[in-house]
Every structure is written in structure tokens, then in C-alpha cells.
Design an enzyme around this catalytic site. Sequence first.
Site, PDB file in Angstrom:
ATOM      1  N   TYR A  11      -4.837  -0.024  -4.794  1.00 26.77           N
ATOM      2  CA  TYR A  11      -3.888   1.382  -4.211  1.00 26.77           C
ATOM      3  C   TYR A  11      -3.609   1.721  -5.323  1.00 26.77           C
ATOM      4  CZ  TYR A  11      -3.988  -2.094   0.116  1.00 26.77           C
ATOM      5  OH  TYR A  11      -4.162  -2.768   1.168  1.00 26.77           O
ATOM      6  N   HIS A  62     -11.686  -7.704  -0.196  1.00 25.66           N
ATOM      7  CA  HIS A  62     -10.771  -6.269   0.469  1.00 25.66           C
ATOM      8  C   HIS A  62     -12.146  -5.184   0.998  1.00 25.66           C
ATOM      9  CE1 HIS A  62      -7.870  -2.944  -0.050  1.00 25.66           C
ATOM     10  NE2 HIS A  62      -8.487  -3.167   0.765  1.00 25.66           N
ATOM     11  N   TRP A  90       0.563  -1.550  -0.345  1.00 23.49           N
ATOM     12  CA  TRP A  90       0.042   0.231  -0.112  1.00 23.49           C
ATOM     13  C   TRP A  90       1.191   1.468  -0.145  1.00 23.49           C
ATOM     14  CZ3 TRP A  90      -0.923  -3.954   3.537  1.00 23.49           C
ATOM     15  CH2 TRP A  90      -0.116  -4.204   4.123  1.00 23.49           C
ATOM     16  N   ASP A 132       2.344  -8.147  -0.946  1.00 24.46           N
ATOM     17  CA  ASP A 132       0.753  -8.229  -0.898  1.00 24.46           C
ATOM     18  C   ASP A 132       0.222  -6.532  -0.824  1.00 24.46           C
ATOM     19  OD1 ASP A 132      -1.595  -8.651   0.097  1.00 24.46           O
ATOM     20  OD2 ASP A 132      -2.210  -7.179   1.953  1.00 24.46           O
TER      21      ASP A 132
END
Length: 350
Positions: free
Chosen positions: A57, A129, A21, A52
Amino acid sequence: MHYRTLGTSGIEVSEVGFGAWVIGTDWWGDRSEEQAIEMVTHAVDQGITFFDTGDVYGHGDSERLIGRALADVRDEITLGTKVGYDFYNNPQAGHGELPKDLSPEYLRTAVDRSLDRLGVDHVELLQLHNANVGEITPDVLETLDELREEGRVSAVGLALGPSIGWLAEGERAVEAEFDAVQTVFNVFEQVPGQHFIDTIRDQHADTSLIPRVPHSSGLLNEQVTPDTELAEGDHRAYRPDEWYETGWEKVDALRFLERDGERTMGQAAIQWLLSHDEVATVTPTFRTTADIDEWAAASETPPLSPEETERVRGLAETNFNVSRDDGMDSLRSSVGGEDLEDIEKGYAGS
């Protein structure tokens, strides 16, 4: 670096993973694409194999950069991504949460686009998510099974958030035999992570936990101190002052975890998480290569002793001897905190 297996999937992950992220977004500071790629390749050099990311993002930018950075070592790494937010048809408003779409049709389209951006034909871990419990329908579970059968994903998980995480959702993931549940989990914020561990043990389940925010947003690695001025746009600036003030007091109560020359506070925070067998990998928020050097090395620092673990447990039961509220209760659940009230006693933050 040491490695563990994700659930019963047979997929190996490094004990310290890379939360991407920070790549393709400006939530934790601006960096060029080349700087972002250098961070990723540096992480590989330090033994990190689990990366990950998520399609939302940077609206695909993180996946694109991760795919570019890892193309030459694809066979050596484990890729995880997340789908569920429909950023294709909805504008982003600051850090506000986008509408979600977990219909089978959308999930398939989202997975196709993620694989394309990553430049791969499959990912080892696909996570829903921030799906609410009512969105994890039989049709969604069937779609996930189909994606596995087709070889496009190897394992499935549920990434909870955006704050500490949703109780019913994590329980649903364990019940549905997901391979992984990703949630905020650290020494200071133990609910509901500890509850999920209890649930996994009670049900003899094989679900693994993937803790994120292991340093409690900069407290446990002491990157946020009383003298820190958070940059404009830093998401942590939206937290109440009480959170920082009580956090600094709690850090002082944990000084016994530091071992001069052997283990820093930031490394001890990771080792505390790794002391739980259900934890497969921990994903810190790396901002610099120095962060990567320190926290990747946490895997090889001395594990917490039984005495240290017991002392942490005792402190957690007394909220680390801090009597003041940290002002975060309303942010800790999908329903304003009510679903955590019955389980939080005995865990940190109660």
C-alpha cells in the site's frame, strides 16, 4: 467497542478494525500525511485497536504512516500487515497487480522491511497477500512457523483478493490452521465467505474470518447512490453499471434493518457480519472521521435479531428479489468464476 479473539492466538482485536489501505494511497481520495495520521488517532479514540495494513500500500507509505501514528500507543493496539507482492523490483502500473514472490528468502526480507517501516520489532498478524494456493508450499508454512517462533509475528493469516476472493486458497488456509482469512464478505457478496464459515465449522477449525468491504464498496452505507459521481481514479468507477443498478434495488429490500436512532444501514451491515461467531473483526474503508464515528459505534448497536437474520437469509436465496445480473461474475474468482459455481446456490449473488 467490543472485542474478540483472533483464532486461538489469544490476540484481541476490536470488532471494528481499521483497513489502512486508505492510508498512503490515493485509491480512495487524496489526503495529506497529517490528515491520514489524524484519521488513525481518531480511530484509536473511538476504541479501534486493530489496524490492518500491507507493505504494497503506497509501496511502504501506509506502513510508515501507521507506525508513526501509533507509536505512542503501541502496547494498546494490534498490528496486522501483509507481504508477498514484490514492489521493490517491479514498477507499479496503475491499479494493476504486481508480480508476487513468496519464497522463504523474500518473505523474510519483506518482513524485515515492514517491521522497520512500522518501527516495531513484531506484528501481531502477518498475512500472505493474495497468495495462490500453489504458492502456499511446505517451505512457506515452515517459514511462517519460524517467524512465530522467533517472536517476529504472533499469528498468521491469508488475505484474499483482489476481488471477492479465492475459494481454494481460503480452504487451504483453514486446512493449514491459519489464524485468520481475510476476504470480501458482506450481505450482498456472501460467496465464498459463507462457504469458509461452513468449512471452519465442518472441520472444527479455529480460523477466524476478517471481512473486508463490509459495505459492498459504498452500496450498503449509501455513499454510492444514483446521484453519485465517482472521482477520477476511484477504483469503483471500473465496475459495470449493472453492479450499481442492481445494488440500489437490493438496498431497498433491506430497509427493515434500519432502526431510527439506534442503527443505520451501514451499522446494520457490520452487525450482520458480527452475527457470525467465526468473524473476529470487520474492516470498513474509512474515508472520513465521520465514517469512523458511525462505523466504530456499530459494535454497540443492537445486534440483528433472529427474525432479521432469517429474513436476510431468505432474501439472499432469491438474490434480494433482483432477477438481473450485476455483471461481476468474472471478477469474483481467481479462475473466472468456475470454482464458485458449485457452492454459490443458497448464498447471495448466486
